[in-house]
Design a protein around this motif. Sequence first.
Motif, PDB file in Angstrom:
ATOM      1  N   LEU A 198       0.372  -0.720  -0.148  1.00 40.89           N
ATOM      2  CA  LEU A 198       0.011  -0.243  -0.374  1.00 40.89           C
ATOM      3  C   LEU A 198       0.676   1.508   0.410  1.00 40.89           C
ATOM      4  O   LEU A 198       1.503   1.331   0.879  1.00 40.89           O
ATOM      5  N   THR A 199       0.437   2.150  -1.046  1.00 43.71           N
ATOM      6  CA  THR A 199       1.636   2.750  -0.887  1.00 43.71           C
ATOM      7  C   THR A 199       0.763   5.013  -1.127  1.00 43.71           C
ATOM      8  O   THR A 199      -0.655   4.059  -1.822  1.00 43.71           O
ATOM      9  N   GLY A 200       1.084   6.001  -0.743  1.00 40.10           N
ATOM     10  CA  GLY A 200      -0.187   6.429  -1.485  1.00 40.10           C
ATOM     11  C   GLY A 200       0.351   8.306  -1.739  1.00 40.10           C
ATOM     12  O   GLY A 200       1.763   8.794  -0.786  1.00 40.10           O
ATOM     13  N   ASP A 201      -0.121   9.276  -1.997  1.00 41.69           N
ATOM     14  CA  ASP A 201       0.172  10.237  -2.616  1.00 41.69           C
ATOM     15  C   ASP A 201      -0.545  11.119  -2.282  1.00 41.69           C
ATOM     16  O   ASP A 201      -2.389  11.106  -2.659  1.00 41.69           O
ATOM     17  N   ARG A 202      -0.558  12.679  -1.473  1.00 43.35           N
ATOM     18  CA  ARG A 202      -1.413  13.556  -1.555  1.00 43.35           C
ATOM     19  C   ARG A 202      -1.425  14.040  -2.393  1.00 43.35           C
ATOM     20  O   ARG A 202      -0.912  14.675  -3.100  1.00 43.35           O
ATOM     21  N   ALA A 240      -4.704  10.005  -1.396  1.00 46.08           N
ATOM     22  CA  ALA A 240      -4.648  10.140   0.236  1.00 46.08           C
ATOM     23  C   ALA A 240      -5.278  11.740  -0.071  1.00 46.08           C
ATOM     24  O   ALA A 240      -5.145  13.342   0.664  1.00 46.08           O
ATOM     25  N   GLN A 258      -5.682  13.631   3.550  1.00 46.12           N
ATOM     26  CA  GLN A 258      -4.358  14.316   4.345  1.00 46.12           C
ATOM     27  C   GLN A 258      -4.094  15.054   3.312  1.00 46.12           C
ATOM     28  O   GLN A 258      -3.580  15.926   4.294  1.00 46.12           O
ATOM     29  N   GLN A 273      -2.099   8.198   8.558  1.00 42.71           N
ATOM     30  CA  GLN A 273      -1.768   7.471   8.321  1.00 42.71           C
ATOM     31  C   GLN A 273      -1.460   6.199   8.296  1.00 42.71           C
ATOM     32  O   GLN A 273      -1.160   5.426   7.146  1.00 42.71           O
ATOM     33  N   ASP A 301      -4.644   3.909   6.909  1.00 40.66           N
ATOM     34  CA  ASP A 301      -4.414   3.770   5.465  1.00 40.66           C
ATOM     35  C   ASP A 301      -2.978   2.427   5.699  1.00 40.66           C
ATOM     36  O   ASP A 301      -3.832   1.531   4.642  1.00 40.66           O
ATOM     37  N   ILE A 302      -1.915   2.227   5.885  1.00 42.05           N
ATOM     38  CA  ILE A 302      -1.326   1.158   6.318  1.00 42.05           C
ATOM     39  C   ILE A 302      -1.977   0.131   6.427  1.00 42.05           C
ATOM     40  O   ILE A 302      -1.938  -0.672   6.051  1.00 42.05           O
ATOM     41  N   VAL A 349       5.710  -1.115   1.901  1.00 43.32           N
ATOM     42  CA  VAL A 349       5.427   0.525   1.575  1.00 43.32           C
ATOM     43  C   VAL A 349       6.406   1.212   0.957  1.00 43.32           C
ATOM     44  O   VAL A 349       6.857   1.636   1.156  1.00 43.32           O
ATOM     45  N   VAL A 392       7.921   4.081  -0.343  1.00 40.07           N
ATOM     46  CA  VAL A 392       8.170   5.588  -0.076  1.00 40.07           C
ATOM     47  C   VAL A 392       9.311   6.053  -0.221  1.00 40.07           C
ATOM     48  O   VAL A 392      10.674   5.457  -0.151  1.00 40.07           O
ATOM     49  N   GLN A 412       9.571   9.791   4.691  1.00 38.69           N
ATOM     50  CA  GLN A 412       7.842   8.959   5.303  1.00 38.69           C
ATOM     51  C   GLN A 412       8.457   7.652   6.161  1.00 38.69           C
ATOM     52  O   GLN A 412       7.490   7.275   7.045  1.00 38.69           O
TER      53      GLN A 412
HETATM   54  N1  TRP Z   1       1.751  10.960   3.654  1.00 35.78           N
HETATM   55  C1  TRP Z   1       2.334  10.303   2.248  1.00 35.78           C
HETATM   56  C2  TRP Z   1       3.708  12.103   1.651  1.00 35.78           C
HETATM   57  O1  TRP Z   1       2.937  13.119   2.008  1.00 35.78           O
HETATM   58  C3  TRP Z   1       0.959  10.722   1.548  1.00 35.78           C
HETATM   59  C4  TRP Z   1       0.383   9.327   2.132  1.00 35.78           C
HETATM   60  C5  TRP Z   1      -0.963   9.046   2.553  1.00 35.78           C
HETATM   61  C6  TRP Z   1       0.758   7.675   2.026  1.00 35.78           C
HETATM   62  N2  TRP Z   1      -0.790   8.172   3.005  1.00 35.78           N
HETATM   63  C7  TRP Z   1      -0.528   6.685   2.205  1.00 35.78           C
HETATM   64  C8  TRP Z   1       2.013   7.082   1.511  1.00 35.78           C
HETATM   65  C9  TRP Z   1      -0.529   5.707   2.355  1.00 35.78           C
HETATM   66  C10 TRP Z   1       2.351   5.707   1.689  1.00 35.78           C
HETATM   67  C11 TRP Z   1       1.047   4.980   2.595  1.00 35.78           C
HETATM   68  O2  TRP Z   1       4.051  11.315   0.648  1.00 35.78           O
END
Ligand code: TRP
Length: 339
Positions: free
Chosen positions: A8-12, A45, A48, A138, A141-142, A150, A152, A156
Amino acid sequence: MTEKKVILTGDRPTGKLHIGHYVGSLRNRVALQNSGEYDTYLLIADMQALTDNARDPEKIQHSLLQVALDYLAVGIDPEKSTICVQSQLPALNELTMHYLNLVTVSRLNRNPTVKTEIKQKKFGQSVPAGFFIYPVSQAADITAFKANTVPVGADQEPMLEQTREIVRTFNSIYNQPILVEPEGYFPPKEMGRIPGLDGNAKMSKSLGNAIYLADDPDTIQKKVMSMYTDPDHIHIEDPGKVEGNTVFTYLDIFAKDHEHVEELKQQYRHGGLGDVKIKRYLNEVLQAELEPIRTRREAFAKDPAAVYDILRAGSEKARQVTNQTLEEVRDAIGINYFK
Ligand code: TRP
Protein backbone atom coordinates in the motif's frame (compact mmCIF):
# COMPACT_ATOMS: atom_id res chain seq x y z
CA MET A 1 -2.60 -21.21 -1.61
CA THR A 2 -0.21 -18.87 0.15
CA GLU A 3 -1.46 -15.33 0.41
CA LYS A 4 0.29 -12.68 -1.59
CA LYS A 5 2.14 -9.92 0.17
CA VAL A 6 0.37 -6.59 0.16
CA ILE A 7 1.69 -3.22 -0.96
CA LEU A 8 0.00 0.00 0.00
CA THR A 9 1.32 3.40 -0.83
CA GLY A 10 -0.09 6.81 -1.51
CA ASP A 11 0.26 10.43 -2.44
CA ARG A 12 -1.43 13.62 -1.40
CA PRO A 13 -3.24 15.18 -4.35
CA THR A 14 -1.98 18.74 -4.03
CA GLY A 15 -0.62 19.10 -7.56
CA LYS A 16 0.91 17.23 -10.45
CA LEU A 17 3.70 14.77 -9.68
CA HIS A 18 7.28 15.58 -10.69
CA ILE A 19 10.47 13.72 -11.52
CA GLY A 20 11.36 13.74 -7.81
CA HIS A 21 8.30 11.58 -7.14
CA TYR A 22 9.26 9.48 -10.13
CA VAL A 23 12.77 8.52 -8.99
CA GLY A 24 11.86 8.67 -5.30
CA SER A 25 8.99 6.24 -5.45
CA LEU A 26 6.86 5.86 -8.61
CA ARG A 27 9.53 3.86 -10.44
CA ASN A 28 9.78 1.43 -7.53
CA ARG A 29 6.04 0.98 -7.43
CA VAL A 30 5.83 0.08 -11.09
CA ALA A 31 8.64 -2.45 -10.72
CA LEU A 32 6.98 -4.03 -7.66
CA GLN A 33 3.62 -4.11 -9.42
CA ASN A 34 5.16 -5.87 -12.41
CA SER A 35 6.98 -8.43 -10.27
CA GLY A 36 3.57 -10.07 -9.77
CA GLU A 37 4.50 -10.92 -6.18
CA TYR A 38 2.18 -8.46 -4.50
CA ASP A 39 -1.36 -7.27 -4.20
CA THR A 40 -0.76 -3.60 -4.90
CA TYR A 41 -2.92 -0.70 -3.72
CA LEU A 42 -2.33 2.97 -4.47
CA LEU A 43 -4.18 5.42 -2.32
CA ILE A 44 -4.81 8.97 -3.43
CA ALA A 45 -4.82 10.59 -0.01
CA ASP A 46 -7.25 13.45 -0.46
CA MET A 47 -8.25 13.48 3.23
CA GLN A 48 -4.63 13.92 4.19
CA ALA A 49 -4.25 16.66 1.58
CA LEU A 50 -7.26 18.44 3.09
CA THR A 51 -5.63 18.55 6.53
CA ASP A 52 -3.76 21.66 5.43
CA ASN A 53 -5.96 22.68 2.48
CA ALA A 54 -9.42 22.75 4.00
CA ARG A 55 -9.99 26.25 2.63
CA ASP A 56 -8.94 25.28 -0.89
CA PRO A 57 -10.87 22.11 -1.71
CA GLU A 58 -10.90 22.88 -5.46
CA LYS A 59 -7.16 22.39 -5.52
CA ILE A 60 -7.57 18.89 -4.11
CA GLN A 61 -10.48 18.04 -6.43
CA HIS A 62 -8.47 19.15 -9.44
CA SER A 63 -5.29 17.39 -8.33
CA LEU A 64 -7.08 14.06 -7.81
CA LEU A 65 -7.35 13.58 -11.57
CA GLN A 66 -3.83 14.91 -12.14
CA VAL A 67 -2.29 12.39 -9.76
CA ALA A 68 -4.34 9.56 -11.28
CA LEU A 69 -3.07 10.58 -14.73
CA ASP A 70 0.51 10.65 -13.44
CA TYR A 71 0.12 7.12 -12.06
CA LEU A 72 -1.25 5.78 -15.32
CA ALA A 73 1.41 7.68 -17.28
CA VAL A 74 4.36 6.07 -15.47
CA GLY A 75 2.94 2.59 -15.98
CA ILE A 76 0.69 1.87 -13.03
CA ASP A 77 -1.71 -0.63 -14.57
CA PRO A 78 -5.22 -0.75 -13.08
CA GLU A 79 -5.40 -4.44 -14.04
CA LYS A 80 -2.50 -5.11 -11.69
CA SER A 81 -2.77 -2.32 -9.11
CA THR A 82 -5.84 -1.02 -7.34
CA ILE A 83 -6.00 2.77 -7.40
CA CYS A 84 -8.37 4.10 -4.75
CA VAL A 85 -9.42 7.38 -3.14
CA GLN A 86 -9.05 7.90 0.61
CA SER A 87 -12.27 9.90 1.14
CA GLN A 88 -14.28 7.05 -0.36
CA LEU A 89 -13.12 4.63 2.34
CA PRO A 90 -14.99 5.51 5.54
CA ALA A 91 -13.36 2.65 7.48
CA LEU A 92 -10.13 4.63 7.48
CA ASN A 93 -11.69 7.40 9.53
CA GLU A 94 -13.00 5.08 12.20
CA LEU A 95 -9.68 3.23 12.40
CA THR A 96 -8.00 6.61 12.88
CA MET A 97 -10.27 7.32 15.86
CA HIS A 98 -9.44 3.98 17.48
CA TYR A 99 -5.70 4.43 16.94
CA LEU A 100 -5.70 7.98 18.31
CA ASN A 101 -6.40 6.46 21.73
CA LEU A 102 -3.18 4.47 21.50
CA VAL A 103 -0.90 7.43 20.68
CA THR A 104 0.25 10.21 22.97
CA VAL A 105 0.35 13.89 22.07
CA SER A 106 4.02 14.02 23.03
CA ARG A 107 4.79 11.11 20.67
CA LEU A 108 3.08 12.99 17.84
CA ASN A 109 5.07 16.10 18.74
CA ARG A 110 8.30 14.18 18.18
CA ASN A 111 7.53 13.08 14.60
CA PRO A 112 10.44 14.67 12.67
CA THR A 113 8.66 14.81 9.30
CA VAL A 114 5.64 16.57 10.75
CA LYS A 115 7.94 18.93 12.68
CA THR A 116 9.74 19.91 9.48
CA GLU A 117 6.47 20.38 7.62
CA ILE A 118 5.06 22.58 10.38
CA LYS A 119 8.11 24.83 10.02
CA GLN A 120 8.01 24.82 6.21
CA LYS A 121 4.31 25.59 6.10
CA LYS A 122 4.80 28.39 8.65
CA PHE A 123 1.85 27.30 10.78
CA GLY A 124 3.31 28.81 13.95
CA GLN A 125 0.79 28.17 16.72
CA SER A 126 -2.04 27.51 14.21
CA VAL A 127 -1.38 23.89 13.24
CA PRO A 128 -4.72 22.31 12.27
CA ALA A 129 -5.40 19.41 14.64
CA GLY A 130 -6.12 17.18 11.65
CA PHE A 131 -2.71 17.93 10.22
CA PHE A 132 -1.00 17.25 13.54
CA ILE A 133 -2.49 13.76 13.74
CA TYR A 134 -2.12 12.77 10.07
CA PRO A 135 0.57 10.17 10.91
CA VAL A 136 -2.17 8.28 12.77
CA SER A 137 -4.52 8.52 9.82
CA GLN A 138 -1.66 7.25 7.65
CA ALA A 139 -1.27 4.30 10.05
CA ALA A 140 -4.96 3.63 9.40
CA ASP A 141 -4.33 3.71 5.63
CA ILE A 142 -1.50 1.22 5.87
CA THR A 143 -3.04 -1.19 8.39
CA ALA A 144 -6.51 -1.19 6.84
CA PHE A 145 -4.99 -3.00 3.87
CA LYS A 146 -2.77 -5.16 6.13
CA ALA A 147 0.13 -3.95 4.04
CA ASN A 148 3.54 -5.57 4.52
CA THR A 149 5.43 -3.31 2.17
CA VAL A 150 5.17 0.45 1.73
CA PRO A 151 7.23 1.90 -1.14
CA VAL A 152 7.80 5.56 -0.30
CA GLY A 153 10.45 8.25 -0.16
CA ALA A 154 12.84 8.23 2.80
CA ASP A 155 10.98 11.13 4.47
CA GLN A 156 8.12 8.73 5.21
CA GLU A 157 10.12 6.44 7.52
CA PRO A 158 8.80 8.19 10.69
CA MET A 159 5.23 7.39 9.57
CA LEU A 160 6.13 3.72 9.25
CA GLU A 161 7.81 3.71 12.64
CA GLN A 162 4.69 5.23 14.18
CA THR A 163 2.50 2.70 12.36
CA ARG A 164 4.54 -0.21 13.69
CA GLU A 165 4.17 1.14 17.23
CA ILE A 166 0.40 1.38 16.82
CA VAL A 167 0.24 -2.15 15.42
CA ARG A 168 2.25 -3.58 18.32
CA THR A 169 0.22 -1.68 20.90
CA PHE A 170 -3.10 -2.68 19.35
CA ASN A 171 -2.23 -6.35 18.95
CA SER A 172 -0.92 -6.56 22.49
CA ILE A 173 -3.80 -4.73 24.20
CA TYR A 174 -6.47 -6.70 22.39
CA ASN A 175 -4.37 -9.82 22.47
CA GLN A 176 -4.92 -10.85 18.84
CA PRO A 177 -2.57 -10.61 15.85
CA ILE A 178 -5.02 -8.62 13.72
CA LEU A 179 -2.84 -5.80 12.43
CA VAL A 180 0.31 -6.26 10.34
CA GLU A 181 3.62 -4.44 10.89
CA PRO A 182 4.68 -2.75 7.64
CA GLU A 183 8.18 -2.34 6.23
CA GLY A 184 9.24 0.62 4.12
CA TYR A 185 10.69 0.01 0.67
CA PHE A 186 13.05 2.83 -0.23
CA PRO A 187 14.97 3.77 -3.37
CA PRO A 188 18.77 3.45 -3.25
CA LYS A 189 20.25 6.39 -1.31
CA GLU A 190 21.70 8.22 -4.28
CA MET A 191 18.28 8.18 -5.94
CA GLY A 192 16.44 9.03 -2.77
CA ARG A 193 16.37 12.72 -3.09
CA ILE A 194 16.65 14.65 -6.27
CA PRO A 195 17.47 18.33 -5.71
CA GLY A 196 15.45 21.14 -7.23
CA LEU A 197 16.46 22.88 -10.47
CA ASP A 198 17.83 25.73 -8.33
CA GLY A 199 20.10 23.41 -6.32
CA ASN A 200 17.76 23.47 -3.30
CA ALA A 201 17.87 20.11 -1.48
CA LYS A 202 14.22 19.45 -2.19
CA MET A 203 12.29 19.49 -5.45
CA SER A 204 8.85 20.84 -4.70
CA LYS A 205 5.94 22.58 -6.23
CA SER A 206 5.92 25.34 -3.63
CA LEU A 207 9.58 26.12 -4.32
CA GLY A 208 8.89 26.35 -8.06
CA ASN A 209 11.92 24.21 -8.87
CA ALA A 210 10.38 21.06 -10.33
CA ILE A 211 10.14 19.30 -13.68
CA TYR A 212 6.69 17.73 -13.96
CA LEU A 213 5.88 14.45 -15.67
CA ALA A 214 3.35 16.44 -17.70
CA ASP A 215 5.81 19.13 -18.87
CA ASP A 216 6.05 19.59 -22.65
CA PRO A 217 9.42 19.36 -24.42
CA ASP A 218 9.94 23.14 -24.60
CA THR A 219 9.25 23.58 -20.92
CA ILE A 220 11.67 20.79 -20.02
CA GLN A 221 14.36 22.35 -22.19
CA LYS A 222 13.85 25.81 -20.67
CA LYS A 223 14.00 24.39 -17.17
CA VAL A 224 17.17 22.42 -17.90
CA MET A 225 18.86 25.47 -19.44
CA SER A 226 18.05 27.45 -16.27
CA MET A 227 19.53 24.89 -13.89
CA TYR A 228 21.95 25.63 -11.11
CA THR A 229 25.50 24.44 -11.84
CA ASP A 230 28.76 25.67 -10.31
CA PRO A 231 28.46 29.42 -9.69
CA ASP A 232 32.26 29.80 -9.89
CA HIS A 233 32.47 28.18 -13.30
CA ILE A 234 32.36 31.39 -15.30
CA HIS A 235 34.53 30.76 -18.38
CA ILE A 236 34.54 27.53 -20.32
CA GLU A 237 38.26 27.10 -19.64
CA ASP A 238 37.77 27.38 -15.86
CA PRO A 239 37.88 24.18 -13.83
CA GLY A 240 34.38 23.41 -12.57
CA LYS A 241 32.89 21.61 -9.59
CA VAL A 242 30.91 18.42 -10.15
CA GLU A 243 29.84 17.83 -6.54
CA GLY A 244 26.73 19.83 -5.75
CA ASN A 245 26.35 20.63 -9.44
CA THR A 246 22.70 19.87 -10.09
CA VAL A 247 23.22 18.99 -13.75
CA PHE A 248 25.65 16.23 -12.82
CA THR A 249 23.40 15.03 -9.99
CA TYR A 250 20.60 14.58 -12.52
CA LEU A 251 22.93 12.91 -15.03
CA ASP A 252 23.97 10.42 -12.33
CA ILE A 253 20.32 9.56 -11.81
CA PHE A 254 18.96 9.56 -15.36
CA ALA A 255 21.80 8.97 -17.87
CA LYS A 256 22.17 5.37 -19.04
CA ASP A 257 25.70 5.85 -20.36
CA HIS A 258 27.63 6.11 -17.07
CA GLU A 259 31.01 6.01 -18.80
CA HIS A 260 30.15 9.05 -20.83
CA VAL A 261 29.02 10.88 -17.69
CA GLU A 262 32.36 10.06 -16.01
CA GLU A 263 34.23 11.44 -19.03
CA LEU A 264 32.18 14.63 -18.92
CA LYS A 265 32.85 14.99 -15.19
CA GLN A 266 36.61 14.69 -15.74
CA GLN A 267 36.57 17.22 -18.52
CA TYR A 268 34.42 19.61 -16.47
CA ARG A 269 36.70 19.38 -13.45
CA HIS A 270 39.71 19.96 -15.62
CA GLY A 271 38.22 22.93 -17.47
CA GLY A 272 37.16 23.33 -21.08
CA LEU A 273 33.60 22.04 -20.87
CA GLY A 274 30.83 24.62 -20.87
CA ASP A 275 27.58 24.52 -18.90
CA VAL A 276 25.53 24.79 -22.09
CA LYS A 277 27.02 21.56 -23.39
CA ILE A 278 26.27 19.50 -20.30
CA LYS A 279 22.79 20.98 -20.12
CA ARG A 280 22.14 20.04 -23.75
CA TYR A 281 23.15 16.49 -22.97
CA LEU A 282 20.96 16.38 -19.86
CA ASN A 283 18.08 17.77 -21.92
CA GLU A 284 18.44 14.90 -24.41
CA VAL A 285 18.53 12.35 -21.60
CA LEU A 286 15.46 13.76 -19.85
CA GLN A 287 13.48 14.18 -23.06
CA ALA A 288 14.05 10.51 -23.88
CA GLU A 289 12.97 9.41 -20.40
CA LEU A 290 9.89 11.62 -20.20
CA GLU A 291 8.57 11.38 -23.75
CA PRO A 292 6.80 8.01 -23.39
CA ILE A 293 5.39 9.06 -20.01
CA ARG A 294 3.98 12.29 -21.41
CA THR A 295 2.51 10.52 -24.43
CA ARG A 296 0.67 8.02 -22.26
CA ARG A 297 -0.49 10.82 -19.97
CA GLU A 298 -1.94 12.77 -22.90
CA ALA A 299 -3.78 9.71 -24.14
CA PHE A 300 -5.45 9.09 -20.76
CA ALA A 301 -6.16 12.81 -20.30
CA LYS A 302 -8.43 12.73 -23.37
CA ASP A 303 -10.95 10.63 -21.46
CA PRO A 304 -11.28 11.80 -17.83
CA ALA A 305 -14.52 9.82 -17.42
CA ALA A 306 -12.63 6.61 -18.04
CA VAL A 307 -10.05 7.62 -15.43
CA TYR A 308 -12.81 8.31 -12.88
CA ASP A 309 -14.23 4.87 -13.68
CA ILE A 310 -10.86 3.35 -12.77
CA LEU A 311 -10.89 5.27 -9.48
CA ARG A 312 -14.47 4.29 -8.71
CA ALA A 313 -13.86 0.59 -9.33
CA GLY A 314 -10.62 0.69 -7.33
CA SER A 315 -12.31 2.46 -4.44
CA GLU A 316 -15.11 -0.10 -4.37
CA LYS A 317 -12.66 -2.96 -4.11
CA ALA A 318 -10.65 -1.10 -1.45
CA ARG A 319 -13.82 -0.37 0.51
CA GLN A 320 -14.43 -4.08 0.96
CA VAL A 321 -10.88 -4.76 2.10
CA THR A 322 -10.82 -1.86 4.58
CA ASN A 323 -14.31 -2.59 5.94
CA GLN A 324 -13.22 -6.14 6.66
CA THR A 325 -10.24 -4.94 8.73
CA LEU A 326 -12.46 -2.46 10.57
CA GLU A 327 -14.86 -5.26 11.49
CA GLU A 328 -12.00 -7.28 12.96
CA VAL A 329 -10.84 -4.23 14.90
CA ARG A 330 -14.35 -3.55 16.26
CA ASP A 331 -14.68 -7.20 17.25
CA ALA A 332 -11.33 -7.09 19.05
CA ILE A 333 -12.19 -3.91 20.95
CA GLY A 334 -15.58 -5.37 21.76
CA ILE A 335 -17.88 -2.71 20.39
CA ASN A 336 -19.86 -4.89 18.03
CA TYR A 337 -22.59 -5.02 20.66
CA PHE A 338 -25.45 -6.06 18.45
CA LYS A 339 -23.76 -8.65 16.29
N1 TRP B 1 2.21 11.06 3.53
C1 TRP B 1 2.44 10.56 2.20
C2 TRP B 1 3.20 11.66 1.44
O1 TRP B 1 3.11 12.82 1.79
C3 TRP B 1 1.17 10.23 1.46
C4 TRP B 1 0.43 9.06 2.07
C5 TRP B 1 -0.83 9.09 2.61
C6 TRP B 1 0.88 7.72 2.16
N2 TRP B 1 -1.20 7.87 3.03
C7 TRP B 1 -0.18 7.00 2.78
C8 TRP B 1 2.06 7.06 1.80
C9 TRP B 1 -0.06 5.63 3.05
C10 TRP B 1 2.16 5.69 2.08
C11 TRP B 1 1.12 5.01 2.70
O2 TRP B 1 3.84 11.37 0.46
